[in-house]
Design a protein around this motif. Structure first.
Motif, PDB file in Angstrom:
ATOM      1  N   SER A 446      19.589   3.349  -0.989  1.00  0.00           N
ATOM      2  CA  SER A 446      18.128   3.405  -1.080  1.00  0.00           C
ATOM      3  C   SER A 446      17.654   4.767  -1.565  1.00  0.00           C
ATOM      4  CB  SER A 446      17.501   3.118   0.295  1.00  0.00           C
ATOM      5  OG  SER A 446      17.858   1.849   0.764  1.00  0.00           O
ATOM      6  N   LYS A 447      16.439   4.778  -2.053  1.00  0.00           N
ATOM      7  CA  LYS A 447      15.790   6.019  -2.484  1.00  0.00           C
ATOM      8  C   LYS A 447      14.702   6.367  -1.474  1.00  0.00           C
ATOM      9  CE  LYS A 447      12.912   7.982  -6.161  1.00  0.00           C
ATOM     10  NZ  LYS A 447      12.203   7.697  -7.442  1.00  0.00           N
ATOM     11  N   GLN A 448      14.755   7.586  -0.936  1.00  0.00           N
ATOM     12  CA  GLN A 448      13.742   7.983   0.033  1.00  0.00           C
ATOM     13  C   GLN A 448      12.425   8.275  -0.676  1.00  0.00           C
ATOM     14  OE1 GLN A 448      14.803  11.185   2.671  1.00  0.00           O
ATOM     15  NE2 GLN A 448      12.960  10.934   3.923  1.00  0.00           N
ATOM     16  N   VAL A 449      11.341   7.830  -0.069  1.00  0.00           N
ATOM     17  CA  VAL A 449      10.000   8.098  -0.580  1.00  0.00           C
ATOM     18  C   VAL A 449       9.443   9.294   0.179  1.00  0.00           C
ATOM     19  CG1 VAL A 449       7.677   7.171  -0.909  1.00  0.00           C
ATOM     20  CG2 VAL A 449       9.671   5.654  -1.089  1.00  0.00           C
ATOM     21  N   THR A 450       9.156  10.365  -0.514  1.00  0.00           N
ATOM     22  CA  THR A 450       8.600  11.556   0.133  1.00  0.00           C
ATOM     23  C   THR A 450       7.091  11.589  -0.042  1.00  0.00           C
ATOM     24  OG1 THR A 450       8.805  12.951  -1.831  1.00  0.00           O
ATOM     25  CG2 THR A 450      10.737  12.808  -0.368  1.00  0.00           C
ATOM     26  N   LEU A 451       6.415  12.268   0.874  1.00  0.00           N
ATOM     27  CA  LEU A 451       4.958  12.340   0.806  1.00  0.00           C
ATOM     28  C   LEU A 451       4.499  13.028  -0.466  1.00  0.00           C
ATOM     29  CD1 LEU A 451       2.217  11.863   2.111  1.00  0.00           C
ATOM     30  CD2 LEU A 451       2.508  14.020   3.360  1.00  0.00           C
ATOM     31  N   ALA A 452       5.136  14.132  -0.815  1.00  0.00           N
ATOM     32  CA  ALA A 452       4.730  14.872  -2.019  1.00  0.00           C
ATOM     33  C   ALA A 452       4.862  14.003  -3.256  1.00  0.00           C
ATOM     34  CB  ALA A 452       5.569  16.136  -2.154  1.00  0.00           C
ATOM     35  N   GLU A 453       5.965  13.275  -3.355  1.00  0.00           N
ATOM     36  CA  GLU A 453       6.182  12.411  -4.515  1.00  0.00           C
ATOM     37  C   GLU A 453       5.172  11.271  -4.524  1.00  0.00           C
ATOM     38  OE1 GLU A 453       9.819   9.678  -6.323  1.00  0.00           O
ATOM     39  OE2 GLU A 453       9.690  10.042  -4.169  1.00  0.00           O
ATOM     40  N   TRP A 454       4.938  10.697  -3.358  1.00  0.00           N
ATOM     41  CA  TRP A 454       4.056   9.541  -3.293  1.00  0.00           C
ATOM     42  C   TRP A 454       2.614   9.916  -3.643  1.00  0.00           C
ATOM     43  CZ3 TRP A 454       4.819   4.780  -3.949  1.00  0.00           C
ATOM     44  CH2 TRP A 454       3.864   3.837  -3.590  1.00  0.00           C
ATOM     45  N   GLN A 455       2.196  11.076  -3.245  1.00  0.00           N
ATOM     46  CA  GLN A 455       0.825  11.478  -3.548  1.00  0.00           C
ATOM     47  C   GLN A 455       0.598  11.747  -5.025  1.00  0.00           C
ATOM     48  OE1 GLN A 455       0.418  14.723  -0.688  1.00  0.00           O
ATOM     49  NE2 GLN A 455      -0.812  13.422   0.662  1.00  0.00           N
ATOM     50  N   ARG A 456       1.676  11.846  -5.796  1.00  0.00           N
ATOM     51  CA  ARG A 456       1.559  12.065  -7.240  1.00  0.00           C
ATOM     52  C   ARG A 456       1.612  10.753  -8.040  1.00  0.00           C
ATOM     53  NH1 ARG A 456       5.343  16.279  -6.103  1.00  0.00           N
ATOM     54  NH2 ARG A 456       7.013  15.016  -7.026  1.00  0.00           N
ATOM     55  N   ARG A 457       1.664   9.621  -7.363  1.00  0.00           N
ATOM     56  CA  ARG A 457       1.752   8.355  -8.087  1.00  0.00           C
ATOM     57  C   ARG A 457       0.513   8.130  -8.936  1.00  0.00           C
ATOM     58  NH1 ARG A 457      -0.248   7.440  -3.195  1.00  0.00           N
ATOM     59  NH2 ARG A 457      -1.586   5.643  -2.729  1.00  0.00           N
ATOM     60  N   GLY A 458       0.651   7.312  -9.969  1.00  0.00           N
ATOM     61  CA  GLY A 458      -0.421   7.126 -10.944  1.00  0.00           C
ATOM     62  C   GLY A 458      -1.532   6.212 -10.478  1.00  0.00           C
ATOM     63  N   LEU A 459      -2.605   6.217 -11.233  1.00  0.00           N
ATOM     64  CA  LEU A 459      -3.766   5.393 -10.908  1.00  0.00           C
ATOM     65  C   LEU A 459      -3.451   3.913 -10.998  1.00  0.00           C
ATOM     66  CD1 LEU A 459      -6.655   7.323 -12.716  1.00  0.00           C
ATOM     67  CD2 LEU A 459      -6.223   7.158 -10.251  1.00  0.00           C
ATOM     68  N   ASN A 460      -2.528   3.546 -11.891  1.00  0.00           N
ATOM     69  CA  ASN A 460      -2.200   2.126 -12.023  1.00  0.00           C
ATOM     70  C   ASN A 460      -1.595   1.580 -10.728  1.00  0.00           C
ATOM     71  OD1 ASN A 460       0.119   3.712 -12.446  1.00  0.00           O
ATOM     72  ND2 ASN A 460       1.151   2.034 -13.531  1.00  0.00           N
ATOM     73  N   LEU A 461      -0.729   2.370 -10.083  1.00  0.00           N
ATOM     74  CA  LEU A 461      -0.160   1.947  -8.811  1.00  0.00           C
ATOM     75  C   LEU A 461      -1.219   1.908  -7.718  1.00  0.00           C
ATOM     76  CD1 LEU A 461       3.280   3.813  -8.701  1.00  0.00           C
ATOM     77  CD2 LEU A 461       2.845   1.396  -9.183  1.00  0.00           C
ATOM     78  N   ARG A 462      -2.092   2.894  -7.705  1.00  0.00           N
ATOM     79  CA  ARG A 462      -3.152   2.912  -6.689  1.00  0.00           C
ATOM     80  C   ARG A 462      -4.072   1.693  -6.819  1.00  0.00           C
ATOM     81  NH1 ARG A 462      -3.753   8.339  -4.492  1.00  0.00           N
ATOM     82  NH2 ARG A 462      -2.291   9.740  -5.540  1.00  0.00           N
ATOM     83  N   PHE A 463      -4.352   1.294  -8.052  1.00  0.00           N
ATOM     84  CA  PHE A 463      -5.205   0.128  -8.262  1.00  0.00           C
ATOM     85  C   PHE A 463      -4.513  -1.135  -7.769  1.00  0.00           C
ATOM     86  CE2 PHE A 463      -6.408  -3.570 -10.822  1.00  0.00           C
ATOM     87  CZ  PHE A 463      -7.760  -3.635 -10.516  1.00  0.00           C
ATOM     88  N   LYS A 464      -3.208  -1.271  -8.061  1.00  0.00           N
ATOM     89  CA  LYS A 464      -2.461  -2.438  -7.595  1.00  0.00           C
ATOM     90  C   LYS A 464      -2.463  -2.507  -6.073  1.00  0.00           C
ATOM     91  CE  LYS A 464       0.626  -2.804 -11.590  1.00  0.00           C
ATOM     92  NZ  LYS A 464       2.023  -2.674 -12.077  1.00  0.00           N
ATOM     93  N   GLU A 465      -2.310  -1.356  -5.417  1.00  0.00           N
ATOM     94  CA  GLU A 465      -2.330  -1.321  -3.956  1.00  0.00           C
ATOM     95  C   GLU A 465      -3.692  -1.765  -3.426  1.00  0.00           C
ATOM     96  OE1 GLU A 465      -1.215   2.673  -2.961  1.00  0.00           O
ATOM     97  OE2 GLU A 465       0.466   2.566  -4.354  1.00  0.00           O
ATOM     98  N   PHE A 466      -4.752  -1.265  -4.041  1.00  0.00           N
ATOM     99  CA  PHE A 466      -6.107  -1.622  -3.616  1.00  0.00           C
ATOM    100  C   PHE A 466      -6.346  -3.120  -3.770  1.00  0.00           C
ATOM    101  CE2 PHE A 466     -10.493  -2.513  -4.933  1.00  0.00           C
ATOM    102  CZ  PHE A 466     -11.184  -2.103  -3.812  1.00  0.00           C
ATOM    103  N   PHE A 467      -5.922  -3.663  -4.912  1.00  0.00           N
ATOM    104  CA  PHE A 467      -6.127  -5.082  -5.167  1.00  0.00           C
ATOM    105  C   PHE A 467      -5.303  -5.934  -4.204  1.00  0.00           C
ATOM    106  CE2 PHE A 467      -4.920  -9.049  -7.281  1.00  0.00           C
ATOM    107  CZ  PHE A 467      -6.168  -9.564  -7.610  1.00  0.00           C
ATOM    108  N   ALA A 468      -4.035  -5.549  -4.021  1.00  0.00           N
ATOM    109  CA  ALA A 468      -3.151  -6.345  -3.169  1.00  0.00           C
ATOM    110  C   ALA A 468      -3.605  -6.341  -1.720  1.00  0.00           C
ATOM    111  CB  ALA A 468      -1.728  -5.826  -3.279  1.00  0.00           C
ATOM    112  N   ARG A 469      -4.157  -5.231  -1.270  1.00  0.00           N
ATOM    113  CA  ARG A 469      -4.575  -5.138   0.130  1.00  0.00           C
ATOM    114  C   ARG A 469      -5.660  -6.163   0.456  1.00  0.00           C
ATOM    115  NH1 ARG A 469      -6.248   0.332   3.562  1.00  0.00           N
ATOM    116  NH2 ARG A 469      -6.527  -0.742   5.555  1.00  0.00           N
ATOM    117  N   MET A 470      -6.493  -6.522  -0.520  1.00  0.00           N
ATOM    118  CA  MET A 470      -7.539  -7.502  -0.274  1.00  0.00           C
ATOM    119  C   MET A 470      -6.979  -8.885   0.071  1.00  0.00           C
ATOM    120  SD  MET A 470     -10.502  -6.585  -3.079  1.00  0.00           S
ATOM    121  CE  MET A 470      -9.478  -6.950  -4.496  1.00  0.00           C
ATOM    122  N   TRP A 471      -5.706  -9.137  -0.317  1.00  0.00           N
ATOM    123  CA  TRP A 471      -5.096 -10.437  -0.111  1.00  0.00           C
ATOM    124  C   TRP A 471      -4.098 -10.450   1.039  1.00  0.00           C
ATOM    125  CZ3 TRP A 471      -7.016 -14.409  -2.847  1.00  0.00           C
ATOM    126  CH2 TRP A 471      -7.708 -14.106  -4.025  1.00  0.00           C
TER     127      TRP A 471
END
Length: 475
Positions: A446-471
Motif C-alpha cells: 500500500s501507499k501511505q497517504v500523508t496530510l501534506a500530500e493530501w492537502q495538495r490534491r487538485g480541484l478535480n479530486l475535491r469536486f469529485k469528493e464533494f459530489f460523491a458525498r451527496m450520495w
C-alpha cells in the motif's frame, strides 16, 4: 444510487432514474447513537461449547488462556462485556477457524466441502455470476442434489441482475430450492416490496457442520487472486470490457467448524422464512455440535429489520474500548459521523489506528465519498494507506491484538442501514496473529497517504469528493 460490489450496479444503469424516485419516496433511516459504558465493571462472561453452556470455571479458564497472549489482562474482558451486552448471541468455544485468502483458495475449500455433503447445503450470496466459476458451483450443487442432498439457495436480486433466468432454472429443474431475495420486479415479491433492502451476505453451510463466510462472491473476477495476474483474471464485472480488466481482486474469507456453525445456520433459516420460502424438508439442520478446535467465535448478523445494526454497534464499541491498536481493511469506506468520531478519538488517545482502503475501485462514487474524510482523519492522527495493484474487496478488522472480525460488512451507510450482513468475531491472539500477517502484507503493498500530500490534491479530486458525498447515504 446503490453502490454494489464489483460493478454489479452498472448492470442496472437503465433502472437508475426509477430507483432514485423510489428512494425519494421511502424516506431515510438513521444510525443509532451508541455510547458504550466503558467505566462499568465487566460482568462475568459465559461461553457455550459443544455440550451447551460451559461452567463458570471452564469459561474463566478459556478466557485466561486468551488473555495470556493479548495486550493486557483487562482488554479482552472489556471487549467481551461490551459485545455481550450489544449482540446477545452466544460466545462459543471449541471452534476451528481457517483463514482463506482470495478467490482460488476459497473456492477450492468451498467446493471440497460441498463434495463431502451428505444431508443438506445452504448457500446465501449477493452475486452468483453465470461464468466459469458460477457454472462450476452450479454443477457441484446439482450433483449433490441428484445424490439426495437437499440444496437451498438465496441470491440477491440486484446482485444477480446480470445472471440469466436460465441459470437459475437449471438449478430449480434439478430440485434445488431457490429464493430471489427482494425481487426488483414488484410483481415477483413474496412480501412487501423492499427494493432498497439487499442481501449482501456470503454464506455457505454444509451439513450444519462447516460454514464459510467473508467478502467473496461467486464470480470469475476472483479467479486469479491477488498474488498473480494470471490469464484467469478477467476482471469483468458485467460481461463487457471494463476499465478494471486484468486487475486481480483481493479478498478474505473464513472456514469455520464447531458449535458456532449452528448460529450461522439460524441466521440462514431466519432469512429463508422471512423471504417466505417454501417449507423446508425435514433434514438434520442442527447436528449434535462437536468440538473442532480451540477458537472462540461469535456469529453476528445484521438486517434493516433490527432497531440498529448489531455489527455497527459492536465495531463502535470495540474501537471505543481499544487501548493499543485498531487495524481496519475495507473495500468501501463512507463513514457516518459516529464512526469518524470513534476513529479520531482512538487516535487522539494514543491508539495506533491504521486504515487500508482501496487505491483503485470499481465504484468511483464510494471511492471519492470516503476520500472526502481523509483530511479530518489524518489531522486526528489516523494513518491511511491505499492498497495498490488490486481491487480491494476485503472487510476485516482487529483491535488490541485479541479481537478480530471478518465478514461482508463495509464501512458505509448501506451496510449499516440497508443491507443484510454477516460477520464472525474471533477472540484471542492466535487467530489475530494470522489476520495480522495478511494486514502486514497488504500494508507492504500500500501507499501511505500523508496530510501534506493530501492537502495538495487538485480541484478535480475535491469536486469529485464533494459530489460523491451527496450520495453517500445511498451508495
Amino acid at each position: 444510487m446503490l453502490h454494489q460490489p464489483h460493478g454489479s450496479w452498472r448492470r442496472a444503469q437503465g433502472l437508475t432514474a426509477g430507483l432514485l424516485l423510489v428512494f425519494g419516496l421511502v424516506g431515510c433511516k438513521s444510525l443509532p447513537r451508541v455510547v458504550p459504558d466503558l467505566d462499568r465493571r465487566p460482568p462475568p462472561v459465559r461461553l457455550e461449547g459443544s455440550q451447551g453452556p460451559l461452567s463458570a470455571e471452564r469459561s474463566r479458564a478459556i478466557l485466561e488462556r486468551l488473555r495470556a497472549g493479548g495486550q493486557g489482562s483487562d482488554v479482552l474482558s472489556r471487549h467481551l462485556a461490551l459485545e455481550e451486552a450489544i449482540v446477545g448471541s452466544p460466545l462459543t468455544a471449541g471452534n476451528k477457524v481457517d483463514l482463506l485468502e482470495d478467490g482460488p483458495a476459497t473456492y477450492k475449500a468451498m467446493l471440497a466441502a460441498i463434495d463431502t455433503a451428505k444431508d443438506h447445503i445452504h448457500l446465501e450470496t449477493y452475486i452468483l455470476d453465470d461464468d466459469e466459476v458460477g457454472q462450476k458451483f452450479a454443477d457441484a450443487l446439482i450433483a449433490k442434489q441428484q445424490q439426495g442432498v437437499q440444496v437451498h439457495l438465496i441470491h440477491d436480486s440486484v446482485g444477480t441482475i446480470g445472471t440469466p433466468d436460465e441459470f437459475f432454472k437449471r438449478l430449480t429443474d434439478a430440485g434445488i430450492k431457490v429464493i430471489e431475495f427482494n425481487p426488483i420486479n414488484p410483481a415477483l415479491a413474496r412480501k412487501e416490496w423492499e427494493l432498497n433492502e439487499r442481501d449482501h451476505r456470503k454464506l455457505l453451510i454444509v451439513d450444519g457442520r462447516i460454514a464459510f463466510l467473508g467478502g467473496i462472491n461467486i464470480s470469475g473476477v476472483y479467479s486469479s487472486g491477488s498474488l498473480s495476474m494470471g490469464s484467469g483474471s478477467s476482471g469483468k464485472t458485467d460481461g463487457k470490457k471494463s476499465d478494471i480488466d486484468g486487475i486481480p481482486w483481493r479478498d478474505t474469507h473464513v472456514q469455520l467448524q464447531g458449535p458456532v456453525v449452528a448460529e450461522f445456520q439460524k441466521l440462514f433459516l431466519e432469512t429463508w422464512a422471512a423471504q417466505k420460502g417454501e417449507a423446508m424438508a425435514a433434514r438434520n439442520y442442527y447436528p449434535t455440535p462437536v468440538r473442532a478446535g480451540s477458537d472462540v467465535v461469535r456469529a453476528i448478523g445484521s438486517s434493516p429489520k433490527d432497531s440498529y445494526s448489531l455489527i455497527y454497534a459492536t465495531l463502535l464499541s470495540a474501537i471505543a474500548s481499544a487501548e493499543s491498536t485498531v487495524y481496519l481493511t475495507n473495500a468501501y469506506f463512507a463513514p457516518d459521523p459516529q464512526l469518524l468520531t470513534a476513529l479520531e478519538d482512538a487516535a487522539r488517545r494514543g491508539v495506533d489506528v491504521k486504515l487500508i482502503l482501496p487505491g483503485k475501485t470499481d465504484s468511483w462514487l464510494i471511492f471519492h465519498a470516503g476520500r472526502n474524510y481523509y483530511t479530518q482523519l489524518l489531522k486526528a492522527g489516523v494513518k491511511i494507506y491505499e492498497r495498490q495493484g488490486v481491487i480491494l474487496h476485503t472487510k476485516t478488522g482487529s483491535v488490541d491484538g485479541v479481537w478480530s472480525t471478518i465478514g461482508s460488512t463495509n464501512l458505509d451507510w448501506r451496510s449499516f442501514l440497508h443491507n443484510y450482513e454477516l460477520n464472525a468475531v474471533v477472540l484471542g491472539a492466535e487467530f489475530n496473529a494470522q489476520l495480522q500477517k495478511l494486514f502486514d502484507a497488504d500494508l507492504a503493498a500500500s501507499k501511505q497517504v500523508t496530510l501534506a500530500e493530501w492537502q495538495r490534491r487538485g480541484l478535480n479530486l475535491r469536486f469529485k469528493e464533494f459530489f460523491a458525498r451527496m450520495w453517500e447515504y445511498w451508495l
